[in-house]
Write a protein that holds these residues in place. Structure first.
Motif, PDB file in Angstrom:
ATOM      1  N   ASN A 211       0.856  -1.184   0.000  1.00 58.35           N
ATOM      2  CA  ASN A 211       0.000   0.000   0.000  1.00 58.35           C
ATOM      3  C   ASN A 211       0.891   1.232   0.000  1.00 58.35           C
ATOM      4  N   GLU A 212       0.291   2.413   0.013  1.00 60.37           N
ATOM      5  CA  GLU A 212       1.072   3.639  -0.102  1.00 60.37           C
ATOM      6  C   GLU A 212       2.022   3.825   1.078  1.00 60.37           C
ATOM      7  N   ILE A 213       1.584   3.470   2.288  1.00 59.41           N
ATOM      8  CA  ILE A 213       2.449   3.604   3.458  1.00 59.41           C
ATOM      9  C   ILE A 213       3.686   2.726   3.318  1.00 59.41           C
ATOM     10  N   LEU A 214       3.479   1.487   2.900  1.00 57.30           N
ATOM     11  CA  LEU A 214       4.595   0.555   2.784  1.00 57.30           C
ATOM     12  C   LEU A 214       5.490   0.901   1.600  1.00 57.30           C
ATOM     13  N   THR A 215       4.909   1.417   0.541  1.00 56.35           N
ATOM     14  CA  THR A 215       5.716   1.836  -0.605  1.00 56.35           C
ATOM     15  C   THR A 215       6.634   2.989  -0.223  1.00 56.35           C
ATOM     16  N   GLN A 216       6.101   3.937   0.548  1.00 51.54           N
ATOM     17  CA  GLN A 216       6.920   5.070   0.984  1.00 51.54           C
ATOM     18  C   GLN A 216       8.002   4.646   1.975  1.00 51.54           C
ATOM     19  N   ALA A 217       7.788   3.554   2.673  1.00 53.65           N
ATOM     20  CA  ALA A 217       8.790   3.040   3.605  1.00 53.65           C
ATOM     21  C   ALA A 217       9.788   2.108   2.921  1.00 53.65           C
ATOM     22  N   SER A 218       9.529   1.773   1.662  1.00 55.94           N
ATOM     23  CA  SER A 218      10.462   0.964   0.880  1.00 55.94           C
ATOM     24  C   SER A 218      11.556   1.863   0.310  1.00 55.94           C
ATOM     25  N   THR A 219      12.698   1.276  -0.033  1.00 55.60           N
ATOM     26  CA  THR A 219      13.861   2.077  -0.399  1.00 55.60           C
ATOM     27  C   THR A 219      14.535   1.529  -1.648  1.00 55.60           C
ATOM     28  N   LEU A 220      14.872   2.442  -2.551  1.00 54.27           N
ATOM     29  CA  LEU A 220      15.747   2.166  -3.682  1.00 54.27           C
ATOM     30  C   LEU A 220      16.998   3.012  -3.511  1.00 54.27           C
ATOM     31  N   VAL A 221      18.170   2.380  -3.581  1.00 56.66           N
ATOM     32  CA  VAL A 221      19.440   3.084  -3.382  1.00 56.66           C
ATOM     33  C   VAL A 221      20.204   3.078  -4.708  1.00 56.66           C
ATOM     34  N   TYR A 222      20.539   4.274  -5.185  1.00 52.77           N
ATOM     35  CA  TYR A 222      21.262   4.434  -6.443  1.00 52.77           C
ATOM     36  C   TYR A 222      22.661   4.988  -6.181  1.00 52.77           C
ATOM     37  N   ASP A 223      23.605   4.548  -6.983  1.00 46.11           N
ATOM     38  CA  ASP A 223      24.928   5.148  -7.005  1.00 46.11           C
ATOM     39  C   ASP A 223      24.819   6.434  -7.832  1.00 46.11           C
ATOM     40  N   LYS A 224      25.115   7.566  -7.200  1.00 45.52           N
ATOM     41  CA  LYS A 224      24.947   8.858  -7.872  1.00 45.52           C
ATOM     42  C   LYS A 224      25.853   8.968  -9.102  1.00 45.52           C
ATOM     43  N   ASP A 225      27.033   8.387  -9.046  1.00 46.56           N
ATOM     44  CA  ASP A 225      27.987   8.526 -10.150  1.00 46.56           C
ATOM     45  C   ASP A 225      27.599   7.690 -11.360  1.00 46.56           C
ATOM     46  N   THR A 226      27.106   6.478 -11.128  1.00 48.45           N
ATOM     47  CA  THR A 226      26.800   5.580 -12.246  1.00 48.45           C
ATOM     48  C   THR A 226      25.317   5.546 -12.593  1.00 48.45           C
ATOM     49  N   GLY A 227      24.475   5.978 -11.661  1.00 43.21           N
ATOM     50  CA  GLY A 227      23.036   5.897 -11.875  1.00 43.21           C
ATOM     51  C   GLY A 227      22.471   4.501 -11.682  1.00 43.21           C
ATOM     52  N   GLN A 228      23.305   3.559 -11.241  1.00 41.42           N
ATOM     53  CA  GLN A 228      22.867   2.166 -11.087  1.00 41.42           C
ATOM     54  C   GLN A 228      22.106   1.971  -9.783  1.00 41.42           C
ATOM     55  N   LEU A 229      21.023   1.190  -9.834  1.00 40.08           N
ATOM     56  CA  LEU A 229      20.327   0.755  -8.624  1.00 40.08           C
ATOM     57  C   LEU A 229      21.171  -0.325  -7.974  1.00 40.08           C
ATOM     58  N   ILE A 230      21.669  -0.053  -6.767  1.00 46.07           N
ATOM     59  CA  ILE A 230      22.637  -0.962  -6.140  1.00 46.07           C
ATOM     60  C   ILE A 230      22.067  -1.712  -4.940  1.00 46.07           C
ATOM     61  N   ALA A 231      20.909  -1.276  -4.439  1.00 48.74           N
ATOM     62  CA  ALA A 231      20.292  -1.943  -3.287  1.00 48.74           C
ATOM     63  C   ALA A 231      18.823  -1.558  -3.247  1.00 48.74           C
ATOM     64  N   ASN A 232      18.014  -2.452  -2.699  1.00 41.50           N
ATOM     65  CA  ASN A 232      16.606  -2.100  -2.524  1.00 41.50           C
ATOM     66  C   ASN A 232      15.979  -2.934  -1.425  1.00 41.50           C
ATOM     67  N   CYS A 233      15.006  -2.349  -0.765  1.00 40.56           N
ATOM     68  CA  CYS A 233      14.250  -3.008   0.299  1.00 40.56           C
ATOM     69  C   CYS A 233      12.782  -2.713   0.047  1.00 40.56           C
TER      70      CYS A 233
END
Length: 311
Positions: A211-233
């Motif tokens: 739901n929206e609450i859980l989506t907002q509490a989820s995380t995507l982590v990007y490397d600023k230099d490469t733009g790659q998604l490097i981790a997610n929860c």
């Protein structure tokens, strides 16, 4: 006993001249299950309310006496419990297995899930084979953390969109699939989930269990230099409780505390919205130490699934 096929509209099935199962109202049934399924599991169980709109909850009767409950459908049986002082559990499970054979597609296995220690021998005697994986739920209360991210990281939340048919998907599901593939492929968690190809990691299911609450509490982590998604929860609902659906960090970025911070961010975002956050972890998973260090406490160790093989 007359052979009766499964139907969602049938409320009563004879198991023998003495035993029967009768369709149950989910919420009342759940109160009994929360007490009798396994007291050691109380507080961890995913379905405290047990009021999900399912049609597979049954009472087990001996004559006109209610002696237990079970959830059953073709090829599936789980949450089996008995009400003291009834104790002839093996005889009843054999009868339940017989009717499952009538209902089920025997070219597919008959499965039971999250088998707790005191029922492993019972299911084994009834012909179920144990899965090789043993897992446990862990949980901790949600709380406020001060989460500090490195300056070379970009932190985002996943976004979900639906189509005209009501199906939901992550907008960047390809990025998430590549991140999960790089995080898990070839490891125990991928083997447990029977995922090996990149296509297997496309997150097609979990957008429908959040739901929206859980989506907002989820995380995507990007490397600023490469733009790659490097981790997610990514978080989901397990019935009415918040749980971690998936958490992963690609190999080159491990050891930097990303998993810890993603969980801290989730716990902080969920504070005052959900009382606890839960996750399901396989025995021996290296991430267990991360969870322990964050204050997650483990539940009982269970066999993830047992099954009767196909014919």
């Amino acid at each position: 006993m007359q052979s009766v096929d499964w139907s969602d509209d049938i409320n009563y099935y004879d198991l023998s001249s003495e035993y029967s199962i009768r369709k149950a109202e989910p919420e009342e049934w759940g109160v009994y299950c929360s007490v009798y399924y396994n007291m050691r599991y109380n507080g961890f169980f995913r379905e405290e309310g047990f009021n999900a709109p399912r049609r597979n909850s049954f009472w087990i009767y001996k004559g006109e006496s209610k002696i237990g409950g079970v959830r059953m459908a073709p090829n599936t049986i789980y949450h089996l419990f008995y009400i003291p002082p009834f104790h002839d559990s093996f005889e009843v499970l054999k009868l339940l297995k017989n009717i499952l054979f009538q209902w089920s597609d025997r070219t597919e296995p008959i499965k039971t899930f999250e088998v707790l220690p005191d029922q492993v021998n019972l299911y084994t005697r009834a012909g179920f084979w144990p899965d090789e994986f043993r897992c446990r739920w862990m949980q901790r209360p949600t709380d406020h953390f001060k989460v500090v991210w490195d300056h070379n990281l970009i932190i985002k939340c996943p976004e979900i969109k639906g189509n005209e048919m009501g199906a939901k998907r992550f907008i960047n599901e390809d990025e998430i699939a590549h991140c999960d593939f790089n995080s898990f492929a070839g490891g125990f968690e991928a083997v447990r989930r029977k995922k090996s190809s990149l296509e297997d990691f496309i997150p097609s299911e979990d957008p429908n269990f959040t739901n929206e609450i859980l989506t907002q509490a989820s995380t995507l982590v990007y490397d600023k230099d490469t733009g790659q998604l490097i981790a997610n929860c990514r978080l989901c609902l397990q019935d009415n409780q918040a749980a971690v659906y998936s958490i992963g960090v690609i190999p080159g970025y491990r050891g930097r505390g990303l998993a810890t911070r993603m969980l801290q961010r989730a716990l902080t975002s969920l504070k005052d919205k959900y009382p606890v956050l839960r996750l399901y972890v396989m025995e021996g998973n290296d991430a267990e130490s991360v969870y322990f260090n964050l204050g997650f406490v483990p539940g009982v160790l269970e066999i993830q699934s047992m099954y009767i093989p196909t014919n």
